[in-house]
Scaffold this motif. Structure first.
Motif, PDB file in Angstrom:
ATOM      1  N   CYS A  21       0.950  -1.113   0.074  1.00 33.45           N
ATOM      2  CA  CYS A  21       0.065  -0.047  -0.028  1.00 33.45           C
ATOM      3  C   CYS A  21       0.957   1.302   0.001  1.00 33.45           C
ATOM      4  CB  CYS A  21      -1.185   0.153   1.204  1.00 33.45           C
ATOM      5  SG  CYS A  21      -2.343   1.154   0.987  1.00 33.45           S
ATOM      6  N   THR A  25      -1.639   6.881   1.519  1.00 26.08           N
ATOM      7  CA  THR A  25      -2.911   6.465   1.671  1.00 26.08           C
ATOM      8  C   THR A  25      -3.031   5.638   3.257  1.00 26.08           C
ATOM      9  OG1 THR A  25      -3.127   5.478  -0.370  1.00 26.08           O
ATOM     10  CG2 THR A  25      -4.618   4.561   0.919  1.00 26.08           C
ATOM     11  N   VAL A 126     -13.946  -3.851  -9.026  1.00 25.79           N
ATOM     12  CA  VAL A 126     -13.659  -2.483  -8.772  1.00 25.79           C
ATOM     13  C   VAL A 126     -15.015  -1.962  -8.248  1.00 25.79           C
ATOM     14  CG1 VAL A 126     -13.043  -0.238  -9.495  1.00 25.79           C
ATOM     15  CG2 VAL A 126     -11.754  -2.362  -9.760  1.00 25.79           C
ATOM     16  N   SER A 129     -15.902  -1.248  -4.598  1.00 26.98           N
ATOM     17  CA  SER A 129     -14.807  -0.358  -3.920  1.00 26.98           C
ATOM     18  C   SER A 129     -14.007  -1.266  -2.876  1.00 26.98           C
ATOM     19  CB  SER A 129     -15.741   0.694  -3.285  1.00 26.98           C
ATOM     20  OG  SER A 129     -16.405   1.493  -4.104  1.00 26.98           O
ATOM     21  N   PRO A 130     -13.297  -2.159  -3.345  1.00 24.79           N
ATOM     22  CA  PRO A 130     -12.363  -2.931  -2.502  1.00 24.79           C
ATOM     23  C   PRO A 130     -11.184  -2.007  -2.102  1.00 24.79           C
ATOM     24  CG  PRO A 130     -12.039  -3.755  -4.520  1.00 24.79           C
ATOM     25  CD  PRO A 130     -13.148  -2.808  -4.568  1.00 24.79           C
ATOM     26  N   GLU A 131     -10.620  -2.162  -1.062  1.00 21.72           N
ATOM     27  CA  GLU A 131      -9.442  -1.653  -0.650  1.00 21.72           C
ATOM     28  C   GLU A 131      -8.143  -2.338  -1.550  1.00 21.72           C
ATOM     29  OE1 GLU A 131      -8.747  -1.009   3.506  1.00 21.72           O
ATOM     30  OE2 GLU A 131     -10.988  -0.548   3.600  1.00 21.72           O
ATOM     31  N   MET A 132      -8.450  -3.600  -1.901  1.00 25.66           N
ATOM     32  CA  MET A 132      -7.329  -4.299  -2.480  1.00 25.66           C
ATOM     33  C   MET A 132      -7.942  -5.487  -3.376  1.00 25.66           C
ATOM     34  SD  MET A 132      -4.131  -6.316  -1.122  1.00 25.66           S
ATOM     35  CE  MET A 132      -4.843  -7.682  -0.510  1.00 25.66           C
ATOM     36  N   GLN A 177     -10.099   6.798  -6.922  1.00 28.70           N
ATOM     37  CA  GLN A 177      -9.878   6.044  -5.615  1.00 28.70           C
ATOM     38  C   GLN A 177      -9.276   4.637  -6.235  1.00 28.70           C
ATOM     39  OE1 GLN A 177     -13.411   4.733  -3.591  1.00 28.70           O
ATOM     40  NE2 GLN A 177     -12.317   4.671  -1.534  1.00 28.70           N
ATOM     41  N   CYS A 179      -7.343   1.094  -5.909  1.00 22.68           N
ATOM     42  CA  CYS A 179      -7.291   0.180  -4.836  1.00 22.68           C
ATOM     43  C   CYS A 179      -5.741  -0.356  -4.957  1.00 22.68           C
ATOM     44  CB  CYS A 179      -8.297  -0.755  -4.956  1.00 22.68           C
ATOM     45  SG  CYS A 179      -8.445  -1.808  -6.470  1.00 22.68           S
TER      46      CYS A 179
END
Length: 184
Positions: A21, A25, A126, A129-132, A177, A179
């Motif tokens: 990451c 962020t 996507v 809206s996942p973070e990864m 945004q 990810c």
């Protein structure tokens, strides 16, 4: 194996997962509402100092969130700010996809069908809206697409193409945004 961007670290989560990451962020997440009360440029410089500390002074690319939080608070205190970061999150919203399954689904369409299906998979993932997004099975997928039993230079090139394609898709699908992306 993963090639990290120069502004990233691999964060070891409390559940044992490793998440690559961007330091900025993670800093925004840890600072929470306090970030709006501080000069963002000062916070960015502190985060860059922490990144430099881990990368160059300690020669590390993997850290725990606790280590990063402690180093960030120390850097901010060194700049005259008394800030306590929020407790690190225990998990990151992640989705998993299997590259080998996508290659199998492409069937006789080979690489052309594979890359089309891969773009659709990224687009679908996507939307949540996942973070990864984690993609597994890269090696098997590449050998399947290349029709190779052993790893060869063509496999290496195809592997690099898939990773670059995934990066491009992930960025183009949600540029506001982005990810994290993990390909293994």
């Amino acid at each position: 194996m993963i090639l990290l961007r120069s502004d990233c670290l691999v964060f070891e989560m409390s559940n044992g997962d490793y998440i690559p990451c961007s330091v900025s962020t993670v800093t925004v997440e840890l600072m929470g509402a306090a970030i709006d009360q501080l000069d963002r440029e000062v916070v960015q410089h502190a985060a860059a100092a922490v990144l430099h500390y881990f990368h160059h002074e300690l020669q590390r690319t993997t850290v725990t969130l606790s280590e990063f939080t402690e180093a960030l608070e120390t850097a901010l205190r060194g700049l005259g700010l008394n800030v306590t970061c929020d407790s690190p999150p225990n998990s990151i919203r992640a989705v998993d996809s299997d590259l080998r399954r996508i290659a199998t689904d492409a069937g006789n369409d080979f690489e052309l069908g594979f890359f089309t299906r891969l773009r659709e998979e990224v687009r679908k993932e996507v939307q949540g809206s996942p973070e990864m997004i984690r993609f597994s099975g890269l090696r098997g997928c590449v050998k399947q697409l290349a029709g190779a039993h052993r790893w060869c230079p063509r496999c290496e090139r195809l592997s690099d193409q898939i990773v670059e394609f995934l990066r491009g898709c992930a960025l183009s699908e949600n540029p506001s945004q982005p990810c994290g992306l993990l390909v293994v």
